[in-house]
Design an enzyme around this catalytic site. Structure first.
Site, PDB file in Angstrom:
ATOM      1  CG  HIS A  60      -1.902  -1.079   1.274  1.00 32.74           C
ATOM      2  ND1 HIS A  60      -2.920  -1.104   2.199  1.00 32.74           N
ATOM      3  CD2 HIS A  60      -2.053  -2.191   0.516  1.00 32.74           C
ATOM      4  CE1 HIS A  60      -3.656  -2.181   2.011  1.00 32.74           C
ATOM      5  NE2 HIS A  60      -3.143  -2.860   0.992  1.00 32.74           N
ATOM      6  CD  GLU A  62      -2.230   4.768   2.456  1.00 34.28           C
ATOM      7  OE1 GLU A  62      -3.330   5.291   2.246  1.00 34.28           O
ATOM      8  OE2 GLU A  62      -1.916   3.646   1.991  1.00 34.28           O
ATOM      9  CB  CYS A  90      -6.121  -0.164   5.558  1.00 30.03           C
ATOM     10  SG  CYS A  90      -4.436  -0.785   5.351  1.00 30.03           S
ATOM     11  CB  CYS A  93      -1.596   1.924   5.964  1.00 30.48           C
ATOM     12  SG  CYS A  93      -1.359   1.055   4.388  1.00 30.48           S
TER      13      CYS A  93
END
Length: 164
Positions: A60, A62, A90, A93
């Protein structure tokens, strides 16, 4: 924290994250983008999602950005930095951001809004766990700002037609 507290600057940097998400999508990845800014609002790092092209389920934007930031900068400095992202981080992250030492998160759209976009698409079965709850379980504060309605339309537009 200088100009970084300015709402217009937050919106400007969130729009830059949207540009990063467009590039991530164009490269074959999920349409998410993030960046790291110092206490004065200078952009230090940009990161799109790399989950698909790198074959890393934790790729991801992040999480990848937090990992790179933790390699480059000491935690004392990261506590004064801000991670900007197109969508609310999420739980995974948020954990990475917490452990990296980054002190503030600014996001464009909420996790719930994202879940409405992705639906039942197996590529992004979004958790219903706001980052504020994850950060709130920690032992150091992380400031969270978002969502920003001013960037919702352009953030959502990048996702149009992507999720089944």
């Amino acid at each position: 924290m200088g100009e970084i507290n300015n709402r217009e600057r937050h919106i400007e940097l969130l729009r830059r994250c949207v540009e990063v998400s467009v590039r991530a999508k164009a490269s074959g990845n999920h349409p998410f983008g993030a960046l790291l800014a110092d206490a004065d609002g200078n952009v230090l790092l940009e990161q799109g999602n790399i989950e698909v092209t790198e074959g890393v389920c934790t790729g991801h934007a992040e999480a990848s950005l937090a990992a790179e930031a933790s390699r480059r900068y000491p935690k004392e400095r990261l506590r004064t930095y801000t991670l900007y992202t197109t969508a609310e981080p999420c739980a995974m992250c948020a954990g990475d951001i917490y452990w990296s030492g980054i002190g503030r998160v600014v996001y464009g759209i909420s996790e719930r809004r994202l879940a409405g976009l992705t639906g039942e698409d197996k590529r992004n079965l979004t958790l219903d766990l706001p980052c504020r709850i994850v950060f709130g379980a920690g032992r150091r504060p992380i400031e969270v700002l978002g969502p920003f309605p001013e960037v919702e339309a352009e953030t959502v537009a990048v996702h149009a037609g992507y999720w089944s």
